[in-house]
Design an enzyme around this catalytic site. Sequence first.
Site, PDB file in Angstrom:
ATOM      1  N   THR A   1     -25.814  -8.972  11.019  1.00 46.85           N
ATOM      2  CA  THR A   1     -26.868  -8.599   9.906  1.00 46.85           C
ATOM      3  C   THR A   1     -25.942  -7.840   8.772  1.00 46.85           C
ATOM      4  O   THR A   1     -25.418  -7.197   9.283  1.00 46.85           O
ATOM      5  CB  THR A   1     -28.037  -7.628  10.441  1.00 46.85           C
ATOM      6  OG1 THR A   1     -28.835  -8.130  11.370  1.00 46.85           O
ATOM      7  CG2 THR A   1     -29.129  -7.289   9.433  1.00 46.85           C
TER       8      THR A   1
ATOM      9  N   CYS B   1      -3.306   5.020   7.399  1.00 46.47           N
ATOM     10  CA  CYS B   1      -3.555   4.634   8.712  1.00 46.47           C
ATOM     11  C   CYS B   1      -2.315   5.328   9.723  1.00 46.47           C
ATOM     12  O   CYS B   1      -2.380   5.078  11.012  1.00 46.47           O
ATOM     13  CB  CYS B   1      -3.606   3.198   8.933  1.00 46.47           C
ATOM     14  SG  CYS B   1      -4.592   2.760   7.663  1.00 46.47           S
TER      15      CYS B   1
ATOM     16  N   ASN C   1       0.993  -1.063  -0.037  1.00 48.45           N
ATOM     17  CA  ASN C   1       0.095   0.029  -0.156  1.00 48.45           C
ATOM     18  C   ASN C   1       0.822   1.429  -0.126  1.00 48.45           C
ATOM     19  O   ASN C   1       0.395   2.370  -0.369  1.00 48.45           O
ATOM     20  CB  ASN C   1      -0.929   0.141   1.115  1.00 48.45           C
ATOM     21  CG  ASN C   1      -0.440  -0.392   2.580  1.00 48.45           C
ATOM     22  OD1 ASN C   1       0.326  -1.312   2.691  1.00 48.45           O
ATOM     23  ND2 ASN C   1      -0.223   0.472   3.353  1.00 48.45           N
TER      24      ASN C   1
ATOM     25  N   GLN D   1      -4.974  -3.536  -1.821  1.00 49.66           N
ATOM     26  CA  GLN D   1      -4.417  -2.677  -2.856  1.00 49.66           C
ATOM     27  C   GLN D   1      -4.605  -3.050  -4.269  1.00 49.66           C
ATOM     28  O   GLN D   1      -4.345  -2.326  -5.332  1.00 49.66           O
ATOM     29  CB  GLN D   1      -3.223  -2.036  -2.625  1.00 49.66           C
ATOM     30  CG  GLN D   1      -3.098  -1.261  -1.147  1.00 49.66           C
ATOM     31  CD  GLN D   1      -3.761   0.069  -1.411  1.00 49.66           C
ATOM     32  OE1 GLN D   1      -3.887   0.594  -2.471  1.00 49.66           O
ATOM     33  NE2 GLN D   1      -4.094   0.643  -0.383  1.00 49.66           N
TER      34      GLN D   1
ATOM     35  N   SER E   1     -11.213  -4.743  -0.147  1.00 55.67           N
ATOM     36  CA  SER E   1     -11.950  -3.868   0.664  1.00 55.67           C
ATOM     37  C   SER E   1     -12.240  -2.874  -0.351  1.00 55.67           C
ATOM     38  O   SER E   1     -11.627  -2.416  -1.483  1.00 55.67           O
ATOM     39  CB  SER E   1     -11.003  -3.051   1.599  1.00 55.67           C
ATOM     40  OG  SER E   1     -11.621  -2.010   2.017  1.00 55.67           O
TER      41      SER E   1
ATOM     42  N   HIS F   1     -13.613   0.204  -0.668  1.00 56.25           N
ATOM     43  CA  HIS F   1     -13.355   1.485  -1.026  1.00 56.25           C
ATOM     44  C   HIS F   1     -12.113   1.879  -1.651  1.00 56.25           C
ATOM     45  O   HIS F   1     -11.543   3.162  -1.962  1.00 56.25           O
ATOM     46  CB  HIS F   1     -13.595   2.393   0.466  1.00 56.25           C
ATOM     47  CG  HIS F   1     -12.477   2.105   1.372  1.00 56.25           C
ATOM     48  ND1 HIS F   1     -11.482   3.088   1.489  1.00 56.25           N
ATOM     49  CD2 HIS F   1     -12.083   1.253   2.253  1.00 56.25           C
ATOM     50  CE1 HIS F   1     -10.323   2.669   2.360  1.00 56.25           C
ATOM     51  NE2 HIS F   1     -10.841   1.427   2.895  1.00 56.25           N
TER      52      HIS F   1
END
Length: 383
Positions: A240, A328, A154, A182, A202, A204
């Site tokens: 859920t 991060c 990343n 990535q 992921s 996003h």
Amino acid sequence: MSETIYLDHAATTPLDPRVLEAMLPYLSERFGNPSSIHRLGREARQALDEAREVVAGVLNASPQEIIFTSSGTEADNLALKGVAQALFLEGKGNHIITSAIEHHAVLHTCDDLERLGFQVTRLPVDGYGLVHPEVLAEAIRPETILVSIMYANNEVGTIEPIPELAEVAHQYGIYFHTDAVQAGGALSLDVETLGVDLLSLSAHKFYGPRGVGVLYVRRGVPLLPQMHGGGQERGRRSGTENVAGIVGLATALRLAQEEREAYNAHCLRLRDRLIAGILERIPSARLNGHPIRRLPNNAHFCFEHVDGESILVGLDQQGICASGGSACTAGALEPSHVLIAMGVPPEVARGAVRFTVGRQNTPEQIERVLDLLHRIIERMTRA
Ligand code: PLP
């Protein structure tokens, strides 16, 4: 106000309007719980089933092998803790191998497993950030149960030789996980070609929504659930389901893979111009990561004798969004663990800046960034 130029697509990407459109019904009138037996519930269940089919299709897997999670971080945690704990309970061993340049979602999970009594080897990388298969082979012990090596880094964008690494693990009957977070928008995710047993994604990172991820788990791989409750996701991840998010993830993944060739060509053109321009104009710049085996949208530099954070602030004042490494760890004063593992001296690593281009960037924007960056660094080195 100057135009915003977003060059931080490795941190996150904007939501594709087509993805938003696919998600909207599940955020409004189709709000049912997929576990309910009535019509609204069945509609949600059908959307979930279709999304699972789409993701499985892209991965060349079967729908039962797909687990939806809340993020790439959760997928990594579930992969490592789930397999390590399941195999430990079967008395299979307690040794895990990973690399020194993984995302913290893997590295900190390994730290946690170590606290529980597992042993962890963090493989060194070469100056480009590559993990070598023979280094992996040497680290394998009789008690090794899992290997986890990322598909693409990343920070510096280096693409690891996953099929070769997975083959080494399989020669010893050891399961192989890859953090492909990535790689999602840019590389093939065919789990058969890659030869992996577990793979994390992921949404996003490929123009889908934040807060939804996937863990692929090959049939037969033991996995201890980490989230207990209503038994969703075939008992492997209770809670859920985030139906709108999952529909968004599947739509974004399908589009990303369908449009991959054109997208990569667009990114490469801009990225290569950015790299060439920086190397040409700024003598203190050094490119990090592999020159060829790198993500098509990644340009990562260290600028000697200047502080990366100050460059980022200077760029931000001009409306340019870049990053010091991983989002991060942004804000942390420590130099990046990835650069240190690659042998970059700490004082040089402090001058790190990552540019990651994307769909909406234009050649004009790249020229503007080159001009401004040159001026910012010149001013800083004179000060
Ligand atoms: N793994 C890698 C390689 C990443 O780049 C990221 C996010 O930056 C993650 C895991 C974590 O994913 P998420 O943001 O969905 O938790």
